[in-house]
Design an enzyme around this catalytic site. Structure first.
Site, short mmCIF file in Angstrom:
data_model
loop_
_atom_site.label_atom_id
_atom_site.label_comp_id
_atom_site.label_asym_id
_atom_site.label_seq_id
_atom_site.Cartn_x
_atom_site.Cartn_y
_atom_site.Cartn_z
CG HIS A 295 3.59 2.07 -31.93
ND1 HIS A 295 3.35 3.18 -32.70
CD2 HIS A 295 4.10 2.53 -30.76
CE1 HIS A 295 3.70 4.27 -32.02
NE2 HIS A 295 4.16 3.90 -30.83
N GLY B 156 8.59 4.79 -33.29
CA GLY B 156 7.73 4.88 -34.47
C GLY B 156 7.20 6.27 -34.75
CG ASP C 137 -1.74 -0.88 -32.61
OD1 ASP C 137 -2.51 -0.48 -31.72
OD2 ASP C 137 -1.55 -2.09 -32.87
C1 LIG Z 1 -0.14 -2.67 -29.54
S1 LIG Z 1 1.43 -3.35 -29.91
C2 LIG Z 1 1.45 -3.44 -31.65
C3 LIG Z 1 0.54 -4.45 -32.26
C4 LIG Z 1 0.60 -4.52 -33.76
N1 LIG Z 1 0.46 -3.20 -34.37
C5 LIG Z 1 -0.50 -5.42 -34.31
O1 LIG Z 1 -1.59 -4.92 -34.65
O2 LIG Z 1 -0.27 -6.62 -34.39
C6 LIG Z 1 2.50 -1.98 -29.63
C7 LIG Z 1 3.97 -2.27 -29.90
O3 LIG Z 1 4.67 -1.02 -29.91
C8 LIG Z 1 5.93 -1.19 -29.33
N2 LIG Z 1 6.33 0.18 -28.92
C9 LIG Z 1 6.05 0.86 -27.79
N3 LIG Z 1 6.47 2.13 -27.90
C10 LIG Z 1 7.01 2.26 -29.13
C11 LIG Z 1 7.56 3.35 -29.87
N4 LIG Z 1 7.67 4.57 -29.34
N5 LIG Z 1 7.96 3.13 -31.14
C12 LIG Z 1 7.87 1.90 -31.70
N6 LIG Z 1 7.36 0.83 -31.06
C13 LIG Z 1 6.92 1.00 -29.79
C14 LIG Z 1 5.70 -2.17 -28.21
O4 LIG Z 1 6.91 -2.85 -27.88
C15 LIG Z 1 4.66 -3.12 -28.84
O5 LIG Z 1 5.28 -4.21 -29.46
#
Ligand SMILES: C[S@@+](CC[C@H](N)C(=O)[O-])C[C@H]1O[C@@H](n2cnc3c(N)ncnc32)[C@H](O)[C@@H]1O
Length: 276
Positions: free
Chosen positions: A42, A144, A162
């Protein structure tokens, strides 16, 4: 429809804990492995400017990175994290907060392979632009949680899981993922971030992690407020899967220090580093 935007939260106390652990996990693995695969399930967009509309709205970074920027003490993990952020910014004063993809883009070398997932189209497009120079990075506009199918069991892998937890099912997906990691993978270290919302939900989540029955799971939890009934995040934690004793010890010292620096007023709940 996903509405979560990490820009509203970037640089907050949860990012600080997660990114320090990520950096130290990578460094500790690279002591023994020349080449690894890093998977970010994520990813977010990677760059969060302090003067952007998102960052300026809630200014959550004031509770996190701002409290550390003038850190003058000796904790190695905190000092190294600050050095990494400044190097990525190319400036002592931070102009943007780098997300996990930018941090790992900076730390990894040509021998490592990087795989990023981001489901949100806008965030995905920004991430692609922000990582356009990295030829070792593959960026997927996909869920993810499919990463399990892409793991090469022969290569040492570090995964950051995440989710935003905007979908309640994320807690169950994390539990299922952990159970699979425990049953099938010997060569993988995972950092799974979770928010502490209230004591009952948190106890239930931790109990469910414990029920997986693995001896490879460590809970690293940083409480910052009393776990009362008020709405909002009271702290956050990391479920560390297959972290080395070296990494766990570093995080023990670091979390104690972060607790003193970041806690918000009176809080009699102590940080936790425990095998589950
Ligand atoms: C908490 S943020 C990530 C922050 C990043 N890991 C960091 O530490 O900078 C979560 C992200 O996951 C994305 N997201 C939500 N559900 C998802 C999924 N099933 N698979 C991939 N990305 C996803 C959201 O759009 C968001 O940008």
């Amino acid at each position: 429809m996903l509405s979560y935007k990490h820009g509203y939260h970037a640089g907050n106390e949860a990012d600080v804990l997660k990114h320090i652990c990520l950096i130290q996990a990578y460094k500790s693995i690279k002591r023994h492995h020349k080449s690894i695969t890093y998977i970010d399930t994520h990813s977010g967009s990677g760059i969060y400017k302090f003067d952007s509309d998102y960052m300026s709205k809630n200014k959550e970074y004031i509770r996190g990175i701002t409290k550390l920027e003038n850190y003058k003490f000796e904790n190695q993990s905190i000092n190294y994290y600050l050095k990494v952020l400044r190097n990525i910014n190319n400036s002592k004063k931070l102009l943007f907060y780098p997300g996990s993809p930018l941090i790992m883009n900076h730390l990894t070398d040509n021998l490592d392979k990087l795989l990023f997932y981001e489901l949100h189209n806008n965030e995905f497009n920004l991430l692609r632009k922000n990582l356009s120079k990295n030829i070792n990075a593959k960026i997927c506009n996909e869920d993810g949680f499919v990463f399990l199918d892409k793991i090469n069991a022969n290569r040492k892998t570090l995964a950051l899981i995440d989710p935003s937890y905007e979908i309640k099912d994320d807690f169950n997906k994390v539990l299922n993922t952990l159970a699979i990691l425990n049953a099938k993978f010997e060569n993988l270290t995972a950092i799974i971030w979770y928010p502490v919302l209230n004591i009952e939900k948190n106890d239930l989540f931790i109990e469910n992690v414990r029920k997986i029955g693995s001896n490879r799971i460590t809970r690293i939890e940083l409480p910052l407020k009393q776990y009362d009934e008020e709405v909002g995040m009271k702290g956050s934690g990391i479920i560390l899967f297959d972290g080395s004793p070296y990494l766990i010890n570093l995080m023990r010292d670091c979390v104690r220090e972060l607790y003193l620096l970041l806690k918000d007023g009176y809080c009699n709940i102590r940080p936790k580093i425990q095998k589950l």
